[in-house]
Design a protein around this motif. Structure first.
Motif, PDB file in Angstrom:
ATOM      1  N   HIS A 118       0.953  -1.147  -0.272  1.00  0.00           N
ATOM      2  CA  HIS A 118      -0.229   0.162   0.068  1.00  0.00           C
ATOM      3  C   HIS A 118       0.431   1.244  -0.138  1.00  0.00           C
ATOM      4  CE1 HIS A 118      -3.300  -2.093   0.743  1.00  0.00           C
ATOM      5  NE2 HIS A 118      -3.298  -2.889   1.555  1.00  0.00           N
ATOM      6  N   HIS A 119       1.896   1.696  -0.967  1.00  0.00           N
ATOM      7  CA  HIS A 119       3.234   2.136   0.047  1.00  0.00           C
ATOM      8  C   HIS A 119       2.821   2.760  -1.373  1.00  0.00           C
ATOM      9  CE1 HIS A 119       5.378   0.013  -3.547  1.00  0.00           C
ATOM     10  NE2 HIS A 119       5.279   0.923  -3.892  1.00  0.00           N
ATOM     11  N   VAL A 120       2.184   3.034  -2.753  1.00  0.00           N
ATOM     12  CA  VAL A 120       1.618   3.903  -3.112  1.00  0.00           C
ATOM     13  C   VAL A 120      -0.112   4.738  -3.168  1.00  0.00           C
ATOM     14  CG1 VAL A 120       2.553   2.578  -5.165  1.00  0.00           C
ATOM     15  CG2 VAL A 120       0.586   1.989  -4.827  1.00  0.00           C
ATOM     16  N   HIS A 121      -0.416   4.709  -2.107  1.00  0.00           N
ATOM     17  CA  HIS A 121      -1.503   5.105  -1.764  1.00  0.00           C
ATOM     18  C   HIS A 121      -1.315   6.033  -0.991  1.00  0.00           C
ATOM     19  CE1 HIS A 121      -4.002   2.171  -3.954  1.00  0.00           C
ATOM     20  NE2 HIS A 121      -3.361   0.864  -2.844  1.00  0.00           N
ATOM     21  N   SER A 122      -1.956   7.233  -0.983  1.00  0.00           N
ATOM     22  CA  SER A 122      -2.181   8.299   0.038  1.00  0.00           C
ATOM     23  C   SER A 122      -2.214   8.016   1.232  1.00  0.00           C
ATOM     24  CB  SER A 122      -3.323   9.815  -0.832  1.00  0.00           C
ATOM     25  OG  SER A 122      -4.531   9.323  -0.432  1.00  0.00           O
ATOM     26  N   PRO A 123      -1.967   9.114   1.690  1.00  0.00           N
ATOM     27  CA  PRO A 123      -1.878   9.241   3.335  1.00  0.00           C
ATOM     28  C   PRO A 123      -3.528   9.572   3.853  1.00  0.00           C
ATOM     29  CG  PRO A 123      -0.473  10.634   2.719  1.00  0.00           C
ATOM     30  CD  PRO A 123      -1.054  10.208   1.627  1.00  0.00           C
ATOM     31  N   ILE A 124      -4.257   9.502   3.108  1.00  0.00           N
ATOM     32  CA  ILE A 124      -5.561   9.162   3.168  1.00  0.00           C
ATOM     33  C   ILE A 124      -6.229   7.634   3.685  1.00  0.00           C
ATOM     34  CG2 ILE A 124      -8.089  10.207   2.801  1.00  0.00           C
ATOM     35  CD1 ILE A 124      -6.528  12.705   1.962  1.00  0.00           C
ATOM     36  N   THR A 125      -5.791   7.432   2.040  1.00  0.00           N
ATOM     37  CA  THR A 125      -6.517   5.763   2.153  1.00  0.00           C
ATOM     38  C   THR A 125      -5.588   4.788   2.946  1.00  0.00           C
ATOM     39  OG1 THR A 125      -6.647   6.437  -0.715  1.00  0.00           O
ATOM     40  CG2 THR A 125      -6.136   4.197   0.370  1.00  0.00           C
ATOM     41  N   VAL A 146     -13.462   1.543  -2.579  1.00  0.00           N
ATOM     42  CA  VAL A 146     -13.472   2.817  -3.293  1.00  0.00           C
ATOM     43  C   VAL A 146     -13.259   3.896  -2.063  1.00  0.00           C
ATOM     44  CG1 VAL A 146     -14.160   4.476  -5.355  1.00  0.00           C
ATOM     45  CG2 VAL A 146     -13.937   1.858  -5.258  1.00  0.00           C
ATOM     46  N   CYS A 147     -12.086   4.581  -2.058  1.00  0.00           N
ATOM     47  CA  CYS A 147     -12.413   5.537  -0.877  1.00  0.00           C
ATOM     48  C   CYS A 147     -11.839   6.696  -0.968  1.00  0.00           C
ATOM     49  CB  CYS A 147     -10.713   4.949   0.031  1.00  0.00           C
ATOM     50  SG  CYS A 147     -10.293   5.938   1.252  1.00  0.00           S
ATOM     51  N   SER A 148     -11.853   7.510  -0.053  1.00  0.00           N
ATOM     52  CA  SER A 148     -11.450   8.853  -0.001  1.00  0.00           C
ATOM     53  C   SER A 148     -11.635   9.839   1.206  1.00  0.00           C
ATOM     54  CB  SER A 148     -12.304  10.010  -1.111  1.00  0.00           C
ATOM     55  OG  SER A 148     -12.340  10.919  -1.075  1.00  0.00           O
ATOM     56  N   LEU A 149     -11.545  11.053   1.174  1.00  0.00           N
ATOM     57  CA  LEU A 149     -11.844  12.024   2.239  1.00  0.00           C
ATOM     58  C   LEU A 149     -12.833  11.991   2.903  1.00  0.00           C
ATOM     59  CD1 LEU A 149     -11.179  13.046   5.688  1.00  0.00           C
ATOM     60  CD2 LEU A 149     -10.980  15.074   3.477  1.00  0.00           C
ATOM     61  N   LEU A 150     -13.796  12.394   3.781  1.00  0.00           N
ATOM     62  CA  LEU A 150     -15.644  12.389   3.565  1.00  0.00           C
ATOM     63  C   LEU A 150     -15.556  13.433   3.990  1.00  0.00           C
ATOM     64  CD1 LEU A 150     -16.892   8.799   3.011  1.00  0.00           C
ATOM     65  CD2 LEU A 150     -16.964   9.896   1.908  1.00  0.00           C
ATOM     66  N   ASP A 151     -14.689  13.842   5.476  1.00  0.00           N
ATOM     67  CA  ASP A 151     -15.868  15.013   6.340  1.00  0.00           C
ATOM     68  C   ASP A 151     -14.410  14.908   7.894  1.00  0.00           C
ATOM     69  OD1 ASP A 151     -17.394  16.452   8.135  1.00  0.00           O
ATOM     70  OD2 ASP A 151     -17.039  15.280   9.605  1.00  0.00           O
ATOM     71  N   GLY A 152     -13.814  16.678   7.620  1.00  0.00           N
ATOM     72  CA  GLY A 152     -13.186  16.091   8.686  1.00  0.00           C
ATOM     73  C   GLY A 152     -12.000  16.693   7.808  1.00  0.00           C
ATOM     74  N   GLU A 153     -10.713  17.220   8.864  1.00  0.00           N
ATOM     75  CA  GLU A 153      -9.280  18.026   8.240  1.00  0.00           C
ATOM     76  C   GLU A 153      -8.240  17.310   8.390  1.00  0.00           C
ATOM     77  OE1 GLU A 153      -9.776  20.590   6.986  1.00  0.00           O
ATOM     78  OE2 GLU A 153     -11.404  21.639   7.698  1.00  0.00           O
ATOM     79  N   ILE A 154      -6.625  17.195   7.541  1.00  0.00           N
ATOM     80  CA  ILE A 154      -6.172  16.580   7.434  1.00  0.00           C
ATOM     81  C   ILE A 154      -5.518  17.395   7.865  1.00  0.00           C
ATOM     82  CG2 ILE A 154      -5.782  15.237   5.093  1.00  0.00           C
ATOM     83  CD1 ILE A 154      -4.894  17.525   3.388  1.00  0.00           C
ATOM     84  N   ASP A 155      -3.789  16.610   8.707  1.00  0.00           N
ATOM     85  CA  ASP A 155      -2.996  17.137   9.253  1.00  0.00           C
ATOM     86  C   ASP A 155      -2.072  17.884   8.201  1.00  0.00           C
ATOM     87  OD1 ASP A 155      -1.192  15.186   8.761  1.00  0.00           O
ATOM     88  OD2 ASP A 155      -1.642  14.188  10.579  1.00  0.00           O
ATOM     89  N   THR A 156      -0.655  18.371   8.898  1.00  0.00           N
ATOM     90  CA  THR A 156       0.439  19.267   7.974  1.00  0.00           C
ATOM     91  C   THR A 156       1.333  18.244   6.688  1.00  0.00           C
ATOM     92  OG1 THR A 156       2.187  19.153   9.131  1.00  0.00           O
ATOM     93  CG2 THR A 156       0.878  21.120   9.431  1.00  0.00           C
ATOM     94  N   SER A 157       1.107  16.365   7.636  1.00  0.00           N
ATOM     95  CA  SER A 157       1.758  15.381   6.388  1.00  0.00           C
ATOM     96  C   SER A 157       0.921  14.967   5.722  1.00  0.00           C
ATOM     97  CB  SER A 157       2.052  14.454   7.390  1.00  0.00           C
ATOM     98  OG  SER A 157       0.887  14.277   8.660  1.00  0.00           O
ATOM     99  N   GLY A 158      -0.374  15.909   5.667  1.00  0.00           N
ATOM    100  CA  GLY A 158      -1.540  14.403   5.081  1.00  0.00           C
ATOM    101  C   GLY A 158      -2.298  13.865   5.293  1.00  0.00           C
ATOM    102  N   TYR A 159      -2.512  13.344   6.404  1.00  0.00           N
ATOM    103  CA  TYR A 159      -3.398  12.330   6.871  1.00  0.00           C
ATOM    104  C   TYR A 159      -4.598  12.910   8.292  1.00  0.00           C
ATOM    105  CZ  TYR A 159       0.746   8.870   6.687  1.00  0.00           C
ATOM    106  OH  TYR A 159       1.331   7.929   5.933  1.00  0.00           O
ATOM    107  N   PRO A 160      -5.505  12.021   8.236  1.00  0.00           N
ATOM    108  CA  PRO A 160      -5.992  12.830   8.688  1.00  0.00           C
ATOM    109  C   PRO A 160      -6.596  12.536   9.711  1.00  0.00           C
ATOM    110  CG  PRO A 160      -7.016  11.066   6.897  1.00  0.00           C
ATOM    111  CD  PRO A 160      -5.258  10.947   6.863  1.00  0.00           C
ATOM    112  N   GLU A 161      -7.548  13.780  10.393  1.00  0.00           N
ATOM    113  CA  GLU A 161      -6.888  13.904  11.843  1.00  0.00           C
ATOM    114  C   GLU A 161      -7.812  12.616  12.376  1.00  0.00           C
ATOM    115  OE1 GLU A 161      -5.476  15.841  13.804  1.00  0.00           O
ATOM    116  OE2 GLU A 161      -4.682  17.826  12.048  1.00  0.00           O
ATOM    117  N   TYR A 162      -8.106  12.813  13.626  1.00  0.00           N
ATOM    118  CA  TYR A 162      -8.465  11.716  14.352  1.00  0.00           C
ATOM    119  C   TYR A 162     -10.225  11.231  14.312  1.00  0.00           C
ATOM    120  CZ  TYR A 162     -10.176  14.663  18.559  1.00  0.00           C
ATOM    121  OH  TYR A 162     -10.687  15.726  18.994  1.00  0.00           O
ATOM    122  N   ASN A 163     -11.027  12.857  14.322  1.00  0.00           N
ATOM    123  CA  ASN A 163     -12.421  13.131  14.098  1.00  0.00           C
ATOM    124  C   ASN A 163     -12.511  13.111  12.736  1.00  0.00           C
ATOM    125  OD1 ASN A 163     -10.927  15.148  13.887  1.00  0.00           O
ATOM    126  ND2 ASN A 163     -12.807  15.841  15.147  1.00  0.00           N
TER     127      ASN A 163
END
Length: 263
Positions: A118-125, A146-163
């Protein structure tokens, strides 16, 4: 005045008063034995506490039966249109060489397989896969996700926040009929307090299910009977797409849905 010649012949007076007086010897102090008294233990030990709490949660909907065919698989990303807040990615079932891949650092070999897969996928995935695989909401032995960010914010490294809520649609092929079964999947979690994320996740799940049912290939709701991958051994190689299934009892290729030929 002429110098007195007799003064040069007088003996020199010793300058005793400039001599350092003899200091008496100071006795070296002797170190006695350590005190033999017992140390009193405190009634309560003062300790520093360390904790790390991870909270992973997710929801899945009922299954929706789709008409068999590659067209239905190709339209999976369109089911996230209007809900996705980031790029929509497709995660295909894992081939046999990654059959032991798990996002668990306690098992280094399995974790390395997971990273290689999975290293080719984005931090969100990758975040979504960690959450949803950890709670067994999806299984990439047979699921296409099939995946994406649906709600909330991401941090400076591109990963979704806990909520933040991530997710999309997971699909697998029905072993009995060969039809594709789709279900809506959402997840969230990490370090932090849940808050009202559960309510937001339920709302997004309903929106995803509405999109799935609105697809032209949808045939209605159905009970989900997810395949059970065989442990330790792989299945057959698909003659159509060359995918090596990790599910030895599979009748249909997890990737393309074609019937697997058995010798």
């Amino acid at each position: 005045m002429a110098p007195d010649p007799d003064a040069l012949r007088r003996p020199l007076v010793p300058l005793d008063f400039l001599k350092r007086k003899n200091t008496p010897d100071v006795p070296t102090p002797t170190v006695g034995p350590p005190p033999t008294g017992s140390v009193t233990l405190p009634e309560e030990v003062v300790a520093q506490d360390f904790q790390l709490k991870l909270y992973y949660a997710g929801k899945t909907s009922e299954g929706v039966r789709m008409k068999a065919g590659p067209e239905a698989m190709a339209e999976l990303p369109s089911m996230l249109v209007g809900l996705a807040k980031a790029e929509i990615e497709v995660v295909e079932p894992l081939p046999i060489e990654f059959s032991q891949a798990t996002p668990t650092i306690a098992h280094p070999s399995e974790a390395m397989q997971w990273l290689n897969a999975h290293h080719v996928h984005s931090p969100i995935t990758r975040h979504a896969l960690v959450v949803l695989e950890s709670i067994d909401a999806i299984d990439l032995a047979f699921d296409t996700f099939v995946c994406s960010l649906l709600d909330g914010e991401i941090d400076t490294s591109g990963y979704p926040e806990y909520n933040a809520v991530v997710g999309g649609v997971a699909a697998h092929w029905d072993e009995a009929t060969g039809d594709m079964i789709c279900r809506a999947v959402v997840g969230w979690g990490g370090r932090g307090v849940r808050g009202d994320t559960d309510r937001i996740g339920a709302k997004l799940l309903a929106g995803l299910l509405t999109n799935v049912l609105a697809n032209q290939h949808a045939m209605g709701l159905t009970a989900i009977d997810r395949p059970v991958p065989a442990a330790g051994r792989g299945g057959l190689v698909c003659a159509h797409c060359g995918f090596a299934s990790a599910h030895e009892r599979a009748f249909y290729c997890p990737k393309c849905g074609m019937r697997l030929l058995r010798g």
